[in-house]
Design a protein around this motif. Structure first.
Motif, PDB file in Angstrom:
ATOM      1  N   THR A 177     -10.903  -9.727   4.200  1.00 58.21           N
ATOM      2  CA  THR A 177      -9.618  -9.526   3.531  1.00 58.21           C
ATOM      3  C   THR A 177      -8.629  -8.934   4.525  1.00 58.21           C
ATOM      4  N   ASP A 197     -11.903 -10.056  -7.857  1.00 57.12           N
ATOM      5  CA  ASP A 197     -11.897  -8.919  -6.949  1.00 57.12           C
ATOM      6  C   ASP A 197     -12.116  -7.631  -7.727  1.00 57.12           C
ATOM      7  N   TYR A 233      -7.194 -13.261   1.200  1.00 56.99           N
ATOM      8  CA  TYR A 233      -8.642 -13.384   1.091  1.00 56.99           C
ATOM      9  C   TYR A 233      -9.139 -14.616   1.837  1.00 56.99           C
TER      10      TYR A 233
END
Length: 394
Positions: free
Chosen positions: A320, A280, A308
């Motif tokens: 998300t 991420d 996620y």
């Protein structure tokens, strides 16, 4: 006047069978065997079992049953001065879960009434597992117990060399579990005799994931290990970036899991190669949440408070969701909804398709353990010692 079969041609399958039962009961008996999934006056029941940590040996944590979009407390059981980090096992209306004080409880799923208690000298964080009227679970003192599921009496025990965080899994006549003494143990389910032991270079905290005759262990030594369940020999492994205690989930030839260093991997276990890696870019997503998987989605939580959903094909982000605190608990997918707890004490219900919040239920204490689902109900326990049964009140 129409014949019975001309009339039946405009009816739905259940009504066809009902009409034939009325007119020709003997013929209907023969015909009913040729009409699969058609039962007059009876609806299919939801799954009544959650036998291992992630629901199934391959770790998918997916249930093909409907849970309510707004969870209600069916019952709760507070343990004075208690605390839970474990995930429950459920079989035919009985819930099994261990607490940090060393008590393994058996509750009636319908009422929350305690059926029995088993006392160990020290507590449980590992999820119990159920197989053929026995409960298998390890504790923080490194002792792995086999307990009679009907009355809570000890049948046998096996001593490892360190704390057991790993839930058990099953293969043939054997039970498999890992220990922080860096060993994966394969024991005979009936006797507790050691069949084989496989030792790694560092601790095992995840539960073993099983596909066919293969076992997958994501270790604290920064490796995904592939082990032959018939022999206990290592078949291969894939280097990852850091330690992990996450239980892998299998999708065909791929197993997926996150790590302490914020990477999430999809590993082809047949080729022993990394299919893709997700990191991420918006912040550290150190992961202790085991993934739940279904078509088009790999769902997991992270210590940055994010949930996620990734595309299994390439690791791209589907969506998300941001919780208020870290998400160490692992999700369950029930058809088109995701159920996941967080350190803020909330059980979140999300749309699987887009991650939008459907509802949330605030509970008493952090949710570190993960939900278990059976009979249309969700069982989860908190850091303040409360076991909850959530569902929909009639």
């Amino acid at each position: 006047m129409k014949t019975l079969f001309e009339f039946a041609s405009v009816l739905s399958p259940p009504r066809v069978l009902a009409a034939i039962v009325f007119a020709f009961p003997v013929f209907a008996f023969t015909l009913s065997a040729a009409l699969p999934c058609v039962v007059v006056g009876q609806e299919s029941k939801p799954n009544s079992q959650w036998h291992v940590y992630r629901g199934t040996p391959d770790g998918k944590a997916y249930v093909d049953q409907e849970l309510p979009e707004k969870l209600e407390v069916m019952w709760e059981y507070p343990v004075p001065k208690g605390a839970f980090e474990s995930t429950a096992a459920i079989n035919d209306g009985i819930v099994y879960i261990g607490d940090l004080d060393g008590t393994l409880f058996a509750f009636e799923l319908e009422t929350g009434k305690v059926k029995w208690e088993f006392k160990a000298e020290i507590g449980f964080v590992a999820a119990p597992a159920f197989h053929e009227d026995r409960i298998f679970v390890g504790n923080l003192d490194g002792i792995f117990y086999c307990v009679d599921a009907s009355n809570g009496s000890e049948i046998w025990k096996h001593e490892s060399g360190a704390e057991i965080d790993s839930g058990a899994n099953f293969y043939g006549e054997n039970v498999i579990y890992g220990s922080q003494d860096a060993s994966l143990y394969c024991l005979n389910r009936k006797t507790g005799a050691v069949v084989w032991t496989h030792t790694l270079d560092d601790q095992i905290r995840c539960s073993p994931t099983i596909v066919e005759s293969r076992c997958f262990v994501a270790g604290c030594d920064g490796m995904l290990h592939i082990i032959d369940l018939d022999t206990g020999n290592k078949l291969g492994g894939v280097q990852i970036d850091s330690p992990t205690g996450v239980t892998p989930a299998a999708i065909g030839d791929v197993v997926c899991f996150g790590t302490e260093q914020a990477s999430f991997y999809a590993v082809n276990w047949k080729k022993q190669t990394i299919e893709w890696q997700f990191d991420d870019a918006n912040g550290s997503a150190s992961t202790r949440s085991s993934p739940a998987v279904t078509d088009g989605h790999i769902v997991f939580g992270a210590r940055n408070g994010m949930v996620y959903s990734l595309n299994p094909a390439n690791g791209s982000i589907n969506w998300t969701f941001e919780a208020r605190r870290p998400v160490d608990s692992s999700p369950v997918i029930a058809r088109q909804r995701v159920y996941i707890g967080a350190d803020d004490g909330r059980m979140y219900v999300l749309n699987l398709s887009d991650g939008k919040l459907v509802s949330e239920k605030e509970l008493n204490g952090k949710i570190v353990g993960s939900p278990a689902v059976a009979d249309g109900r969700l069982i989860v326990a908190t850091s303040r010692g409360v076991v909850y049964c959530l569902g929909k009140k009639e």
